[in-house]
Design a protein around this motif. Sequence first.
Motif, PDB file in Angstrom:
ATOM      1  N   LEU A 184      37.352 -31.166 -10.065  1.00 45.61           N
ATOM      2  CA  LEU A 184      36.131 -31.420 -10.835  1.00 45.61           C
ATOM      3  C   LEU A 184      35.114 -30.299 -10.641  1.00 45.61           C
ATOM      4  N   GLY A 185      34.213 -30.186 -11.617  1.00 47.05           N
ATOM      5  CA  GLY A 185      33.143 -29.193 -11.541  1.00 47.05           C
ATOM      6  C   GLY A 185      33.688 -27.796 -11.771  1.00 47.05           C
ATOM      7  N   ASP A 186      33.041 -26.825 -11.156  1.00 44.66           N
ATOM      8  CA  ASP A 186      33.458 -25.434 -11.383  1.00 44.66           C
ATOM      9  C   ASP A 186      34.557 -24.994 -10.419  1.00 44.66           C
ATOM     10  N   GLY A 187      35.030 -25.935  -9.602  1.00 46.81           N
ATOM     11  CA  GLY A 187      36.146 -25.609  -8.702  1.00 46.81           C
ATOM     12  C   GLY A 187      35.712 -24.972  -7.396  1.00 46.81           C
ATOM     13  N   GLU A 188      34.420 -24.690  -7.287  1.00 45.94           N
ATOM     14  CA  GLU A 188      33.927 -24.099  -6.035  1.00 45.94           C
ATOM     15  C   GLU A 188      33.467 -25.219  -5.102  1.00 45.94           C
ATOM     16  N   PRO A 189      33.893 -25.184  -3.841  1.00 48.96           N
ATOM     17  CA  PRO A 189      33.474 -26.225  -2.903  1.00 48.96           C
ATOM     18  C   PRO A 189      31.955 -26.275  -2.753  1.00 48.96           C
ATOM     19  N   LYS A 190      31.435 -27.494  -2.644  1.00 51.78           N
ATOM     20  CA  LYS A 190      30.017 -27.695  -2.320  1.00 51.78           C
ATOM     21  C   LYS A 190      29.939 -28.202  -0.886  1.00 51.78           C
ATOM     22  N   ILE A 191      28.754 -28.095  -0.309  1.00 47.02           N
ATOM     23  CA  ILE A 191      28.583 -28.599   1.052  1.00 47.02           C
ATOM     24  C   ILE A 191      28.313 -30.102   0.988  1.00 47.02           C
ATOM     25  N   GLY A 192      29.136 -30.880   1.699  1.00 48.71           N
ATOM     26  CA  GLY A 192      29.029 -32.334   1.675  1.00 48.71           C
ATOM     27  C   GLY A 192      28.151 -32.872   2.794  1.00 48.71           C
ATOM     28  N   ALA A 193      28.217 -34.174   2.962  1.00 46.10           N
ATOM     29  CA  ALA A 193      27.310 -34.868   3.874  1.00 46.10           C
ATOM     30  C   ALA A 193      27.497 -34.463   5.336  1.00 46.10           C
ATOM     31  N   HIS A 194      28.680 -33.956   5.698  1.00 46.41           N
ATOM     32  CA  HIS A 194      28.906 -33.567   7.090  1.00 46.41           C
ATOM     33  C   HIS A 194      28.672 -32.074   7.313  1.00 46.41           C
ATOM     34  N   GLY A 195      28.126 -31.405   6.270  1.00 47.35           N
ATOM     35  CA  GLY A 195      27.913 -29.966   6.391  1.00 47.35           C
ATOM     36  C   GLY A 195      29.183 -29.162   6.189  1.00 47.35           C
ATOM     37  N   ASN A 196      30.245 -29.825   5.710  1.00 43.70           N
ATOM     38  CA  ASN A 196      31.518 -29.140   5.464  1.00 43.70           C
ATOM     39  C   ASN A 196      31.737 -28.983   3.959  1.00 43.70           C
ATOM     40  N   PRO A 197      32.534 -27.984   3.553  1.00 45.98           N
ATOM     41  CA  PRO A 197      32.831 -27.814   2.131  1.00 45.98           C
ATOM     42  C   PRO A 197      33.675 -28.980   1.603  1.00 45.98           C
ATOM     43  N   VAL A 198      33.322 -29.453   0.401  1.00 44.82           N
ATOM     44  CA  VAL A 198      34.068 -30.552  -0.224  1.00 44.82           C
ATOM     45  C   VAL A 198      34.377 -30.220  -1.684  1.00 44.82           C
ATOM     46  N   LEU A 199      35.432 -30.846  -2.186  1.00 46.41           N
ATOM     47  CA  LEU A 199      35.834 -30.771  -3.595  1.00 46.41           C
ATOM     48  C   LEU A 199      36.298 -32.148  -4.012  1.00 46.41           C
ATOM     49  N   PHE A 200      36.275 -32.406  -5.329  1.00 45.51           N
ATOM     50  CA  PHE A 200      36.782 -33.681  -5.842  1.00 45.51           C
ATOM     51  C   PHE A 200      37.917 -33.424  -6.819  1.00 45.51           C
ATOM     52  N   LEU A 201      38.937 -34.279  -6.761  1.00 44.61           N
ATOM     53  CA  LEU A 201      40.091 -34.189  -7.667  1.00 44.61           C
ATOM     54  C   LEU A 201      39.950 -35.243  -8.750  1.00 44.61           C
ATOM     55  N   HIS A 202      40.378 -34.902  -9.962  1.00 42.68           N
ATOM     56  CA  HIS A 202      40.244 -35.804 -11.102  1.00 42.68           C
ATOM     57  C   HIS A 202      41.033 -37.098 -10.861  1.00 42.68           C
ATOM     58  N   PRO A 203      40.358 -38.261 -11.028  1.00 41.82           N
ATOM     59  CA  PRO A 203      41.052 -39.540 -10.767  1.00 41.82           C
ATOM     60  C   PRO A 203      42.282 -39.752 -11.642  1.00 41.82           C
ATOM     61  N   LYS A 204      42.278 -39.175 -12.853  1.00 42.42           N
ATOM     62  CA  LYS A 204      43.440 -39.382 -13.736  1.00 42.42           C
ATOM     63  C   LYS A 204      44.688 -38.696 -13.184  1.00 42.42           C
ATOM     64  N   ASP A 205      44.494 -37.729 -12.306  1.00 37.64           N
ATOM     65  CA  ASP A 205      45.648 -37.050 -11.699  1.00 37.64           C
ATOM     66  C   ASP A 205      46.018 -37.682 -10.360  1.00 37.64           C
ATOM     67  N   MET A 206      45.225 -38.685  -9.915  1.00 36.78           N
ATOM     68  CA  MET A 206      45.407 -39.260  -8.575  1.00 36.78           C
ATOM     69  C   MET A 206      45.488 -40.794  -8.640  1.00 36.78           C
ATOM     70  N   ASN A 207      46.272 -41.281  -9.603  1.00 29.95           N
ATOM     71  CA  ASN A 207      46.496 -42.727  -9.728  1.00 29.95           C
ATOM     72  C   ASN A 207      45.200 -43.521  -9.839  1.00 29.95           C
ATOM     73  N   GLY A 208      44.263 -42.970 -10.604  1.00 26.54           N
ATOM     74  CA  GLY A 208      43.036 -43.708 -10.853  1.00 26.54           C
ATOM     75  C   GLY A 208      42.069 -43.728  -9.691  1.00 26.54           C
ATOM     76  N   THR A 209      42.271 -42.839  -8.721  1.00 33.91           N
ATOM     77  CA  THR A 209      41.409 -42.808  -7.542  1.00 33.91           C
ATOM     78  C   THR A 209      40.696 -41.461  -7.456  1.00 33.91           C
ATOM     79  N   LEU A 210      39.385 -41.500  -7.400  1.00 34.56           N
ATOM     80  CA  LEU A 210      38.645 -40.264  -7.166  1.00 34.56           C
ATOM     81  C   LEU A 210      38.880 -39.847  -5.722  1.00 34.56           C
ATOM     82  N   VAL A 211      39.361 -38.625  -5.542  1.00 32.92           N
ATOM     83  CA  VAL A 211      39.714 -38.139  -4.196  1.00 32.92           C
ATOM     84  C   VAL A 211      38.821 -36.958  -3.843  1.00 32.92           C
ATOM     85  N   GLU A 212      38.193 -37.061  -2.690  1.00 25.63           N
ATOM     86  CA  GLU A 212      37.399 -35.964  -2.141  1.00 25.63           C
ATOM     87  C   GLU A 212      38.236 -35.263  -1.078  1.00 25.63           C
ATOM     88  N   LEU A 213      38.201 -33.964  -1.079  1.00 26.85           N
ATOM     89  CA  LEU A 213      38.808 -33.192   0.006  1.00 26.85           C
ATOM     90  C   LEU A 213      37.684 -32.587   0.813  1.00 26.85           C
TER      91      LEU A 213
END
Length: 137
Positions: free
Chosen positions: A102-131
């Motif tokens: 999702l988004g521009d594909g560049e990791p953003k800084i998440g709540a723990h101060g670590n880089p995060v990305l999200f995967l499209h739920p339609k590609d993950m069995n209907g589940t929004l997945v954060e890495l």
Amino acid sequence: MIGRLNHVAIAVPNLEAGVARYRDTLGAQVSAPQALPEHGVTVVFVTLPNTKIELLEALGEGSPIGKFLERNPEGGIHHICYEVSDIRAARDTLSATGLRVLGDGEPKIGAHGNPVLFLHPKDMNGTLVELEEVAAA
Ligand code: CO
């Protein structure tokens, strides 16, 4: 590639009520609220022995969880977060298989101060997945 379950995120209509439920009713340890304007949410983390629960409340106009809460007025499970040791390498490997980031594909800084990305739920069995990139994942 995939590491530990870092957290399960639950969108809540009222963060204070959500905190009270986990802290006072369930007896869990709950962090102080943290506003993340870049992500359009305010979060707290509930620490459990083997993982965390992230409670999300909408912050500001056009919050990414605004529509979700319209559809789920009581709240609901919003995403799950897996740890990876190298988020850009994970992104490149997953993108090459056709998974949409999702988004521009560049990791953003998440709540723990670590880089995060999200995967499209339609590609993950209907589940929004954060890495989340965690050094020891
Ligand atoms: Co999360």
